[in-house]
Structure formats: structure tokens, C-alpha cells
Design a protein around this motif. Structure first.
Motif, mmCIF file in Angstrom:
data_model
loop_
_atom_site.group_PDB
_atom_site.id
_atom_site.type_symbol
_atom_site.label_atom_id
_atom_site.label_comp_id
_atom_site.label_asym_id
_atom_site.label_seq_id
_atom_site.Cartn_x
_atom_site.Cartn_y
_atom_site.Cartn_z
ATOM 1 N N LEU A 173 -14.537 14.261 14.691
ATOM 2 C CA LEU A 173 -13.215 14.839 14.443
ATOM 3 C C LEU A 173 -12.242 13.822 13.867
ATOM 4 O O LEU A 173 -11.435 14.142 13.001
ATOM 5 N N HIS A 174 -12.313 12.572 14.381
ATOM 6 C CA HIS A 174 -11.395 11.532 13.939
ATOM 7 C C HIS A 174 -12.052 10.632 12.902
ATOM 8 O O HIS A 174 -13.275 10.535 12.831
ATOM 9 N N LEU A 175 -11.215 9.988 12.124
ATOM 10 C CA LEU A 175 -11.718 9.081 11.097
ATOM 11 C C LEU A 175 -12.290 7.808 11.718
ATOM 12 O O LEU A 175 -11.849 7.359 12.779
ATOM 13 N N SER A 176 -13.241 7.215 11.045
ATOM 14 C CA SER A 176 -13.733 5.883 11.392
ATOM 15 C C SER A 176 -12.827 4.843 10.740
ATOM 16 O O SER A 176 -11.882 5.176 10.021
ATOM 17 N N ALA A 177 -13.130 3.572 10.972
ATOM 18 C CA ALA A 177 -12.375 2.507 10.307
ATOM 19 C C ALA A 177 -12.454 2.656 8.789
ATOM 20 O O ALA A 177 -11.449 2.507 8.081
ATOM 21 N N ALA A 178 -13.643 2.977 8.279
ATOM 22 C CA ALA A 178 -13.800 3.165 6.827
ATOM 23 C C ALA A 178 -12.976 4.355 6.347
ATOM 24 O O ALA A 178 -12.390 4.325 5.256
ATOM 25 N N GLY A 179 -12.905 5.414 7.150
ATOM 26 C CA GLY A 179 -12.103 6.573 6.785
ATOM 27 C C GLY A 179 -10.627 6.250 6.718
ATOM 28 O O GLY A 179 -9.913 6.674 5.794
ATOM 29 N N HIS A 180 -10.139 5.486 7.697
ATOM 30 C CA HIS A 180 -8.728 5.097 7.687
ATOM 31 C C HIS A 180 -8.404 4.194 6.501
ATOM 32 O O HIS A 180 -7.320 4.298 5.908
ATOM 33 N N ARG A 181 -9.324 3.312 6.153
ATOM 34 C CA ARG A 181 -9.084 2.459 4.990
ATOM 35 C C ARG A 181 -8.962 3.303 3.723
ATOM 36 O O ARG A 181 -8.117 3.028 2.857
ATOM 37 N N ARG A 182 -9.800 4.326 3.612
ATOM 38 C CA ARG A 182 -9.729 5.167 2.413
ATOM 39 C C ARG A 182 -8.409 5.945 2.386
ATOM 40 O O ARG A 182 -7.792 6.089 1.328
ATOM 41 N N VAL A 183 -7.983 6.468 3.524
ATOM 42 C CA VAL A 183 -6.691 7.155 3.566
ATOM 43 C C VAL A 183 -5.579 6.200 3.158
ATOM 44 O O VAL A 183 -4.699 6.552 2.365
ATOM 45 N N ALA A 184 -5.601 4.969 3.691
ATOM 46 C CA ALA A 184 -4.575 3.989 3.335
ATOM 47 C C ALA A 184 -4.570 3.738 1.829
ATOM 48 O O ALA A 184 -3.509 3.648 1.203
ATOM 49 N N GLY A 185 -5.760 3.620 1.244
ATOM 50 C CA GLY A 185 -5.835 3.427 -0.199
ATOM 51 C C GLY A 185 -5.253 4.594 -0.961
ATOM 52 O O GLY A 185 -4.532 4.410 -1.963
ATOM 53 N N ARG A 186 -5.534 5.812 -0.506
ATOM 54 C CA ARG A 186 -5.006 6.999 -1.167
ATOM 55 C C ARG A 186 -3.482 7.078 -1.022
ATOM 56 O O ARG A 186 -2.769 7.467 -1.952
ATOM 57 N N VAL A 187 -2.967 6.720 0.155
ATOM 58 C CA VAL A 187 -1.515 6.732 0.375
ATOM 59 C C VAL A 187 -0.835 5.730 -0.544
ATOM 60 O O VAL A 187 0.164 6.042 -1.212
ATOM 61 N N LEU A 188 -1.348 4.515 -0.594
ATOM 62 C CA LEU A 188 -0.726 3.484 -1.420
ATOM 63 C C LEU A 188 -0.788 3.856 -2.899
ATOM 64 O O LEU A 188 0.183 3.635 -3.632
ATOM 65 N N ALA A 189 -1.889 4.444 -3.324
ATOM 66 C CA ALA A 189 -1.976 4.885 -4.717
ATOM 67 C C ALA A 189 -0.921 5.950 -5.008
ATOM 68 O O ALA A 189 -0.304 5.960 -6.085
ATOM 69 N N THR A 190 -0.691 6.841 -4.054
ATOM 70 C CA THR A 190 0.344 7.866 -4.213
ATOM 71 C C THR A 190 1.729 7.231 -4.315
ATOM 72 O O THR A 190 2.596 7.720 -5.055
ATOM 73 N N LEU A 191 1.933 6.141 -3.591
ATOM 74 C CA LEU A 191 3.218 5.431 -3.626
ATOM 75 C C LEU A 191 3.362 4.544 -4.863
ATOM 76 O O LEU A 191 4.443 3.984 -5.090
ATOM 77 N N GLY A 192 2.290 4.388 -5.625
ATOM 78 C CA GLY A 192 2.348 3.512 -6.789
ATOM 79 C C GLY A 192 2.192 2.050 -6.437
ATOM 80 O O GLY A 192 2.615 1.173 -7.196
ATOM 81 N N VAL A 193 1.577 1.778 -5.281
ATOM 82 C CA VAL A 193 1.337 0.409 -4.816
ATOM 83 C C VAL A 193 -0.173 0.162 -4.838
ATOM 84 O O VAL A 193 -0.951 0.989 -4.345
ATOM 85 N N ALA A 194 -0.591 -0.954 -5.385
ATOM 86 C CA ALA A 194 -2.015 -1.250 -5.489
ATOM 87 C C ALA A 194 -2.618 -1.496 -4.108
ATOM 88 O O ALA A 194 -2.151 -2.378 -3.383
ATOM 89 N N PRO A 195 -3.645 -0.744 -3.719
ATOM 90 C CA PRO A 195 -4.303 -1.000 -2.433
ATOM 91 C C PRO A 195 -5.359 -2.082 -2.566
ATOM 92 O O PRO A 195 -5.707 -2.496 -3.674
ATOM 93 N N ASP A 196 -5.843 -2.535 -1.438
ATOM 94 C CA ASP A 196 -7.025 -3.392 -1.423
ATOM 95 C C ASP A 196 -8.177 -2.571 -2.002
ATOM 96 O O ASP A 196 -8.506 -1.498 -1.495
#
Length: 261
Positions: A173-196
Motif C-alpha cells: 500500500l505504501h511506497l518504498s524508499a525507491a518509490g518516494h525518491r521517484r515521487v520526489a523527482g516528479r515533484v521537483l520536475a513539476t516545480l522546475g527544479v532539477a532532481p537528483d
């Protein structure tokens, strides 16, 4: 950097389950985003995370939204309703109407608002016929609200990579560490900030599980995760009953202890 601070509002998705720090507390996508924004903005960047696991939409609106509004954040994330779609008494009309009102309240303060279309989690869970249409309805309403109020939409449902089993924890049901990293990348891309860039790397798929081993894993999942969830529903308890927000006030973001995945 146009944001001086960031307030995260929601439930377990935003609290960070199941992406633990070495001390057992949770990191999650919001901490990763805050760390990146703080590195860009400087040491005075403020971050609050009000999210608590298990919270229903009404509790989030009553408890977290007023506190977030008082902080007058430059950037706020609002992800709520995921727990409600799992309940028998789910009222989609009332939830969608109040969701729209909350986003309008945040936008009226001048805040940039992040909204989410939830990734498809139901393919791994029972009750798909009942719950999947509810998730689709909520995702559709979130997209319409984002467009109506000029909020920023992070469309996880459209990201097929979230069908990868390693992006989810053992509770399915919940994201793994890899899942959270991908969400963070998607959020930062939406904000126009380069993710890791590594956060968006797709891990290799595991080898197919033999039928007998898969059924054994299903039985263990029922005992360890599904049965306790049912017991909480029957007794009116929540996984977050004894939990408080991990960052209840806006404060300069300081990177936690070194993290090794």
C-alpha cells in the motif's frame, strides 16, 4: 528560488511511510524535496510536515489545514482522500467539494499548491472493483481542481513506472524508499527544479515468483498487514492514533543523519 518555505499536508503518503531513517522515523518524498529546495534557497529555508498516517480527509482538513494556513507558506502540498476511498461510508461528492474549497483557500493566500493524482496501487490489493473507480474519480476531480485554481499537478497515475513492484513496500500500500525518491523527482520536475537523476532511475524488475511462493507471500501479507488493518477498522482505531506530526512548525531545514539505502 522563489520559495522561502514549504509546508506538507496529508497522511502516510506525505509522512513518508515506508522510507525509514536509520533511527526508525520516516523520511519520504517531502523530506527529499525540502532538502533539495533548502540547498537551493539557503539555510533560512523553512519546512513543516504536518502529515500523519491513517488520517482521513475530514481530520486533515480540520487539524492540518488551519495550521498550514496560519504559517502562510510560499509552497504547500495537499494530498488527502486516499484513506477515505477505502471506507464503506465514502462520500465522494462531499469530499470533492471540500477539496476544491481547501485548494481555493491556500491559493487565496498566494501560495503555490502541489496536488497529486495517486498512482495505481489497487492492482496488488483486494477490493479492486469497489475501490479502483473511487480512485479514478478522485484523480479526475484533483486534476479539475488543479486546473480551476492554478495549482501544480503531479500526475503519478500517468507514470507507468509505479507499476514496478520494487517501488512499493511489503505492505503493498505504501511506497518504498525507491518509490518516494521517484515521487520526489516528479515533484521537483513539476516545480522546475532539477532532481537528483538517480531518483528517477528505474530499478531492474525482479525475476517472476513461482506460483507456490507467490501464494505463500500472499498468505504472509494477509497475516502481517491485511488482518491488522481489518481489526483496526472493526475497532475504530487508526495506525496514527498515537502519532504526532514529525515537523509541526516551520523551521529551518537541517539535513538528518547520513542516510544509506
Amino acid at each position: 528560488m522563489r520559495w522561502r518555505n514549504f509546508v506538507a499536508v496529508g497522511d502516510s503518503f506525505t509522512e513518508g511511510l515506508d522510507d525509514p531513517y536509520p533511527d526508525g522515523s520516516f523520511r519520504g518524498w517531502a523530506d527529499l524535496v525540502a532538502a533539495t529546495l533548502a540547498a537551493e534557497a539557503g539555510p533560512d529555508f523553512g519546512y513543516a510536515n504536518l502529515a500523519i498516517r491513517g488520517r482521513l480527509f475530514g481530520n486533515i482538513v480540520a487539524e492540518q489545514v488551519p495550521a498550514a494556513l496560519e504559517m502562510r507558506p510560499d509552497l504547500v502540498s495537499f494530498a488527502a482522500g486516499g484513506n477515505d476511498v477505502l471506507r464503506r461510508n465514502f462520500d465522494p461528492g462531499a469530499l470533492v467539494e471540500r477539496f476544491d474549497q481547501v485548494v481555493a483557500e491556500f491559493r487565496a493566500t498566494g501560495a503555490d499548491v502541489l496536488l497529486f493524482r495517486f498512482a495505481d496501487v489497487m492492482s496488488r490489493l483486494p477490493g479492486q472493483r469497489l475501490v479502483a473507480p473511487r480512485v479514478q474519480m478522485l484523480n479526475r476531480a484533483v486534476g479539475e481542481t488543479a486546473e480551476r485554481h492554478g495549482a501544480m499537478l503531479v500526475d503519478l497515475f500517468a507514470d507507468d513506472v509505479f507499476g514496478h513492484p520494487l517501488l512499493w513496500s511489503t505492505d503493498r500500500l505504501h511506497l518504498s524508499a525507491a518509490g518516494h525518491r521517484r515521487v520526489a523527482g516528479r515533484v521537483l520536475a513539476t516545480l522546475g527544479v532539477a532532481p537528483d537523476e538517480s531518483w528517477l532511475v528505474v530499478p531492474p524488475r525482479p525475476a517472476p515468483t513461482p506460483w507456490l511462493a507467490a501464494r505463500g507471500a500472499d498468505l504472509r501479507w494477509v497475516g502481517q498487514h491485511f488482518a491488522p488493518w481489518i481489526r483496526r477498522r472493526l475497532t475504530g482505531r487508526s495506525s496514527g492514533d498515537t502519532i504526532t506530526a514529525k515537523r509541526p512548525a516551520l523551521a529551518p531545514y537541517a539535513q538528518r543523519q547520513p542516510f544509506v539505502d
